[in-house]
Scaffold this active site. Structure first.
Site, mmCIF file in Angstrom:
data_model
loop_
_atom_site.group_PDB
_atom_site.id
_atom_site.type_symbol
_atom_site.label_atom_id
_atom_site.label_comp_id
_atom_site.label_asym_id
_atom_site.label_seq_id
_atom_site.Cartn_x
_atom_site.Cartn_y
_atom_site.Cartn_z
ATOM 1 N NE ARG A 51 -2.839 0.480 3.386
ATOM 2 C CZ ARG A 51 -2.088 0.658 4.488
ATOM 3 N NH1 ARG A 51 -1.350 1.741 4.609
ATOM 4 N NH2 ARG A 51 -2.102 -0.223 5.454
ATOM 5 C CE1 TYR A 103 -16.998 10.614 -15.153
ATOM 6 C CE2 TYR A 103 -16.528 10.645 -12.804
ATOM 7 C CZ TYR A 103 -16.874 9.957 -13.947
ATOM 8 O OH TYR A 103 -17.097 8.617 -13.878
ATOM 9 C CG ASP A 175 -10.336 15.592 -14.441
ATOM 10 O OD1 ASP A 175 -9.709 15.048 -15.369
ATOM 11 O OD2 ASP A 175 -11.259 15.030 -13.826
ATOM 12 C CE LYS A 200 -13.261 7.402 -17.632
ATOM 13 N NZ LYS A 200 -13.556 8.662 -16.971
HETATM 14 C C1 LIG Z 1 -13.962 9.054 -15.654
HETATM 15 C C2 LIG Z 1 -13.573 10.375 -15.139
HETATM 16 C C3 LIG Z 1 -13.265 10.575 -13.783
HETATM 17 C C4 LIG Z 1 -13.384 9.459 -12.773
HETATM 18 O O1 LIG Z 1 -12.465 8.460 -13.008
HETATM 19 P P1 LIG Z 1 -12.731 6.899 -12.632
HETATM 20 O O2 LIG Z 1 -11.484 6.251 -13.120
HETATM 21 O O3 LIG Z 1 -13.963 6.477 -13.340
HETATM 22 O O4 LIG Z 1 -12.888 6.839 -11.147
HETATM 23 C C5 LIG Z 1 -12.874 11.832 -13.396
HETATM 24 N N1 LIG Z 1 -12.785 12.857 -14.271
HETATM 25 C C6 LIG Z 1 -13.089 12.712 -15.578
HETATM 26 C C7 LIG Z 1 -12.980 13.872 -16.491
HETATM 27 C C8 LIG Z 1 -13.484 11.476 -16.054
HETATM 28 O O5 LIG Z 1 -13.806 11.337 -17.342
#
Ligand SMILES: *Cc1c(COP(=O)(O)O)cnc(C)c1O
Length: 387
Positions: A51, A103, A175, A200
Site C-alpha cells: 500500500r 465529471y 483534471d 480513459k
Molecule cells: C472518468 C472520469 C473521472 C473518474 O475516473 P474513474 O477512473 O472512473 O474513477 C474523473 N474525471 C473525468 C474527467 C473522467 O472522465
C-alpha cells in the site's frame, strides 16, 4: 541522452523506469507482492508494504510525472480515488471553486461526501475569468477545473486561472483526463495539481480502472503521499503494468483519435442533422482560440444535439458500430446520454442551467476507420427520424 530532453513520443516509451535493472527485461515486471523481506530491524531495501510502495506502481508513478512535467506522481485505484485523496487536503470550513460542467462523479463526491465534512464548493463558469476572480474569498482554498469540461467541452484558460490562483494564494487543480499530457500539460501552464482518470486515454483499451495525481511542489507531494498511504486507494501492481503498457501507444492512438474527431465534428456541423455541435477543434467553437493556445489538439470528445426531426432515444438504438456505454477514451467509439448516464448525479435544475439538455449526445471518438464511423452515425440518424 538525458530524459529531460526527450520528446513526448520517446518519453511515452522510455520515461519513468525503463525496463528492469536486475534482469534486463525490457518491461517493468509485475511485482505481485503485498510485503517485502526486511534484512533486520529498521533495515529494508526501500520497500516495506505494497500500500505504501510497490515497484510496478512506482515505475508508473515516475512515468506519469515525467509525462506531465511534474516532479511527483501518484497512482490510484480509480480517478475518483485520486480525487478523494486530493480533496482530503482540505478541512472543514474550506471552500472550492469548481468548473460548471465537471465529471458527474466529481460533483457527487463534492456534494454527497465532502460537503458532509464541512468542505463546500461553489460552481462557477471558469471560462469566465472575471467570474472566477469574483468568486474568490478567504474561505476559498482551491480552484478546480476541467478543460475541456465534461460534457459540453467548455474551455478554461489554464494559464490565466493559474495566475489568478497565484495572485490570491489558492491552489489550482486541473483534471486533464480528456486531453492527457500528450496534448496538454497544465503544470507547464502554472497549475499546482493535475488529476487523471487513467481509465480513459492513458489506459486506452477500456480494460482497467485507474487514477493519477501529479504535482511539482515537494511539500504538497509529501502531504499527498501521506494521504495516499493513509487512505489506501492505491493502484494494484497488475493494473499498473496494464497502464504502463497502454501509455506506450498513447501518441499513435491520440493522433488517430484527434484526426477522426476533427473529421466527424466537421461532418456533423455540415450535415444538417444536428442543431448544435460542441467541439473545441471547430473554428466556430467559443473555446477554439484558447484551446489552440494551450493544447496540441482538441481531443476526441464531441457532444451534439440532434435536430428535432430526429428522436434521440431511437438514435441510440440504431447505432451498430458505435457502442452505447459509460466511459470514454478507449480505442472503440462509445456514445452516451449524459443526462441519464454520466451526469445523472447532477440535479436536473443544475443540468438544465449549464446546458446538459435531455437531447444531448456525447461521443467518444475511437480509432476505427473514420468513414465507417460516419456511415454508422448517418444511418442511425436517418433511421431515427420522427414519423
Ligand atoms: C472518468 C472520469 C473521472 C473518474 O475516473 P474513474 O477512473 O472512473 O474513477 C474523473 N474525471 C473525468 C474527467 C473522467 O472522465
Amino acid at each position: 541522452m538525458s530524459k529531460e530532453t526527450l520528446n513526448i513520443n520517446s518519453l511515452l516509451i522510455h520515461g519513468g523506469i525503463d525496463g528492469d535493472e536486475t534482469t534486463g527485461a525490457v518491461n517493468v515486471p509485475v511485482y505481485q507482492t503485498s510485503t517485502y523481506k526486511q534484512d533486520g530491524l529498521g533495515k529494508n531495501r526501500g520497500w516495506e508494504y505494497s500500500r505504501t510502495g510497490n515497484p510496478t506502481r512506482a515505475a508508473l508513478e515516475k512515468l506519469i510525472a515525467d509525462l506531465e512535467k511534474g516532479q511527483y506522481g501518484l497512482a490510484f485505484a480509480s480517478g475518483l480515488a485520486a480525487i478523494n485523496t486530493v480533496l482530503s487536503l482540505f478541512k472543514s470550513g474550506d471552500k472550492l471553486i469548481v468548473s460548471d460542467n465537471i465529471y458527474g462523479g466529481t460533483f457527487r463526491i463534492l456534494d454527497n461526501v465532502f460537503k458532509n465534512f464541512g468542505i463546500t464548493y461553489k460552481i462557477v463558469n471558469t471560462s469566465d475569468l472575471a467570474a472566477v476572480e469574483a468568486a474568490i474569498d478567504d474561505d476559498v482554498k482551491a480552484i478546480y477545473i476541467e478543460t475541456p469540461a465534461n460534457p459540453l467541452l467548455t474551455i478554461t484558460d489554464i494559464e490565466a486561472v493559474s495566475n489568478i490562483g497565484k495572485k490570491h494564494g489558492k491552489l489550482v487543480i486541473v483534471d486533464n483526463t480528456f486531453l492527457t499530457p500528450y496534448l496538454q500539460r497544465p503544470i507547464e501552464l502554472g497549475a499546482d495539481i493535475v488529476i487523471h482518470s487513467g481509465t480513459k486515454y492513458l489506459g486506452g483499451h477500456s480494460d482497467t480502472i485507474s487514477g493519477f495525481v501529479v504535482v511539482n511542489d515537494k511539500a504538497l507531494a509529501d502531504r499527498l503521499y501521506y494521504l495516499q498511504n493513509a487512505i489506501g486507494g492505491v493502484l494494484a501492481p497488475w493494473d499498473s503494468f496494464l497502464i504502463i503498457r497502454g501509455i506506450k501507444t498513447l501518441g499513435v492512438r491520440m493522433d488517430r483519435h484527434v484526426a477522426n474527431a476533427n473529421k466527424i465534428a466537421k461532418w456533423l456541423s455540415d450535415s444538417g442533422y444536428v442543431s448544435k455541435v460542441y467541439y473545441p477543434g471547430l473554428e466556430s467553437d467559443p473555446g477554439y482560440e484558447i484551446q489552440k493556445k494551450q493544447a496540441d489538439g482538441a481531443g476526441a470528445m464531441i457532444s451534439f444535439v440532434l435536430d428535432e426531426k430526429y428522436d434521440y432515444k431511437r438514435f441510440f438504438e440504431q447505432l451498430q458500430l458505435i457502442t452505447l456505454a459509460e466511459s470514454l477514451g478507449g480505442v472503440e467509439s462509445l456514445v452516451c446520454h449524459p443526462a441519464s448516464m454520466t451526469h445523472a448525479a447532477i440535479p436536473a435544475d443544475i443540468r438544465k442551467e449549464v446546458g446538459i439538455v435531455d437531447e444531448l449526445i456525447r461521443l467518444s471518438v475511437g480509432i476505427e476507420d473514420v468513414d465507417d464511423l460516419i456511415a454508422d452515425l448517418k444511418q442511425a440518424i436517418l433511421n431515427s427520424a420522427k414519423a
